[in-house]
Motif scaffolding. Structure first.
Motif, PDB file in Angstrom:
ATOM      1  N   GLY A 107     -52.735   3.661   2.037  1.00 44.72           N
ATOM      2  CA  GLY A 107     -54.071   3.683   1.469  1.00 44.72           C
ATOM      3  C   GLY A 107     -54.123   3.384  -0.010  1.00 44.72           C
ATOM      4  N   GLN A 108     -52.986   3.509  -0.701  1.00 43.04           N
ATOM      5  CA  GLN A 108     -52.917   3.225  -2.144  1.00 43.04           C
ATOM      6  C   GLN A 108     -52.388   1.816  -2.422  1.00 43.04           C
ATOM      7  OE1 GLN A 108     -51.691   6.365  -0.827  1.00 43.04           O
ATOM      8  NE2 GLN A 108     -53.851   6.858  -1.195  1.00 43.04           N
ATOM      9  N   GLY A 109     -52.135   1.052  -1.376  1.00 48.01           N
ATOM     10  CA  GLY A 109     -51.685  -0.323  -1.544  1.00 48.01           C
ATOM     11  C   GLY A 109     -50.187  -0.504  -1.617  1.00 48.01           C
ATOM     12  N   GLN A 110     -49.417   0.583  -1.442  1.00 48.06           N
ATOM     13  CA  GLN A 110     -47.961   0.474  -1.487  1.00 48.06           C
ATOM     14  C   GLN A 110     -47.406   0.037  -0.124  1.00 48.06           C
ATOM     15  OE1 GLN A 110     -46.198   0.935  -4.425  1.00 48.06           O
ATOM     16  NE2 GLN A 110     -48.291   1.006  -5.239  1.00 48.06           N
ATOM     17  N   VAL A 111     -46.431  -0.859  -0.132  1.00 46.29           N
ATOM     18  CA  VAL A 111     -45.832  -1.340   1.108  1.00 46.29           C
ATOM     19  C   VAL A 111     -44.981  -0.235   1.740  1.00 46.29           C
ATOM     20  CG1 VAL A 111     -44.242  -3.008   2.125  1.00 46.29           C
ATOM     21  CG2 VAL A 111     -45.842  -3.742   0.351  1.00 46.29           C
ATOM     22  N   VAL A 112     -45.238   0.053   3.024  1.00 48.68           N
ATOM     23  CA  VAL A 112     -44.475   1.086   3.731  1.00 48.68           C
ATOM     24  C   VAL A 112     -43.562   0.482   4.798  1.00 48.68           C
ATOM     25  CG1 VAL A 112     -46.188   2.882   3.316  1.00 48.68           C
ATOM     26  CG2 VAL A 112     -46.381   1.462   5.379  1.00 48.68           C
ATOM     27  N   GLY A 113     -43.656  -0.815   5.010  1.00 43.96           N
ATOM     28  CA  GLY A 113     -42.835  -1.463   6.018  1.00 43.96           C
ATOM     29  C   GLY A 113     -43.446  -2.794   6.408  1.00 43.96           C
ATOM     30  N   ALA A 114     -43.016  -3.313   7.540  1.00 38.14           N
ATOM     31  CA  ALA A 114     -43.525  -4.609   7.981  1.00 38.14           C
ATOM     32  C   ALA A 114     -43.368  -4.752   9.489  1.00 38.14           C
ATOM     33  CB  ALA A 114     -42.786  -5.748   7.274  1.00 38.14           C
ATOM     34  N   VAL A 115     -44.149  -5.674  10.034  1.00 42.10           N
ATOM     35  CA  VAL A 115     -44.052  -6.051  11.442  1.00 42.10           C
ATOM     36  C   VAL A 115     -43.756  -7.543  11.482  1.00 42.10           C
ATOM     37  CG1 VAL A 115     -45.241  -6.202  13.652  1.00 42.10           C
ATOM     38  CG2 VAL A 115     -45.690  -4.260  12.140  1.00 42.10           C
ATOM     39  N   ARG A 116     -42.777  -7.937  12.306  1.00 39.56           N
ATOM     40  CA  ARG A 116     -42.425  -9.346  12.406  1.00 39.56           C
ATOM     41  C   ARG A 116     -42.693  -9.872  13.815  1.00 39.56           C
ATOM     42  NH1 ARG A 116     -37.198 -11.597  11.381  1.00 39.56           N
ATOM     43  NH2 ARG A 116     -36.201  -9.730  12.226  1.00 39.56           N
ATOM     44  N   ARG A 117     -43.219 -11.073  13.856  1.00 39.96           N
ATOM     45  CA  ARG A 117     -43.452 -11.762  15.127  1.00 39.96           C
ATOM     46  C   ARG A 117     -42.464 -12.914  15.229  1.00 39.96           C
ATOM     47  NH1 ARG A 117     -46.064 -16.263  17.128  1.00 39.96           N
ATOM     48  NH2 ARG A 117     -47.247 -16.019  19.076  1.00 39.96           N
TER      49      ARG A 117
END
Length: 225
Positions: A107-117
């Motif tokens: 919610g604060q705009g910090q990256v917490v991870g990612a999803v890859r396709r």
């Protein structure tokens, strides 16, 4: 606060479950299923919902809300039904090593991870997906589907969860609401550890406490957008 569209007068409002405490959840609008004393299911807003209780006390409590109607329909989720407190958002895709990578932010705009396709191979019909969480091995979906449905999902995955808890997720929407029909179960593992099981892209059972639920929400958003 009351979320239901056709709530019985004598029934208490369905509480909001903290998203970080959600172990079983599904996408849907059904708050209370039809029972012997309730001819129709009680519907609410579309949200990620957690099964809780049994009998007449059975509810599907929301833990993450989609954007309110009338607002931009993007890849965002909120902690409240009004859409005032942003829970997480998904960036547009980046091309990395031939795959599409979607960063997930809090919610604060910090990256917490990612999803890859990952695009399908020459003889494959569908793409595969990966989940990245800092500090942990990449979470990879299984190449083989469990053939025995929710029963095998519990037996094969071991863990501390009872079949009833998993069945509660699989049954969400079976008597109303907007959830899809049952389908086969997919396992997700990180370095051999069973982290997550999912029924299509709509129903999920978290197996590892360290898994950031927002990354699972993001995967579901991408699959259903």
């Amino acid at each position: 606060m009351v979320f239901g569209k056709n709530k019985h007068v004598d029934e208490p409002p369905v509480p909001v479950v903290p998203w970080a405490d959600a172990w079983e959840f599904a996408i849907g609008d059904e708050e209370r299923p039809a029972t012997g004393g309730r001819k129709r299911p009680v519907l609410g807003v579309r949200a990620f919902r957690v099964p809780h209780g049994g009998g007449m006390q059975r509810v599907h409590a929301p833990c993450a809300f989609f954007p309110p109607r009338g607002t931009a329909s993007d890849l965002r989720l909120y902690e409240d039904v009004e859409g005032r407190s942003l829970l997480c958002s998904v960036d547009g895709p980046e091309e990395v090593d031939g795959a599409r990578r979607y960063a997930v932010r809090d919610g604060q705009g910090q990256v917490v991870g990612a999803v890859r396709r990952i695009p399908p191979l020459k003889h494959a019909l569908k793409p595969t997906w990966r989940i990245e969480q800092p500090g942990h091995a990449e979470i990879v979906s299984s190449a083989e589907w469990a053939k025995g449905g929710v029963t095998e999902m519990v037996q094969k995955g071991a863990g501390k969860f009872l079949l009833g808890a998993v069945q509660a997720v699989a049954d969400m929407g079976s008597e109303g609401g907007d959830q899809p029909a049952k389908s086969r179960v997919l396992e997700w593992k990180a370095d051999g550890e069973l982290v997550l099981t999912s029924d299509a892209q709509h129903r999920f059972l978290v197996r590892a406490g360290w898994l950031d639920r927002r990354l699972v929400f993001a995967y579901a958003l991408l699959r259903t957008s």
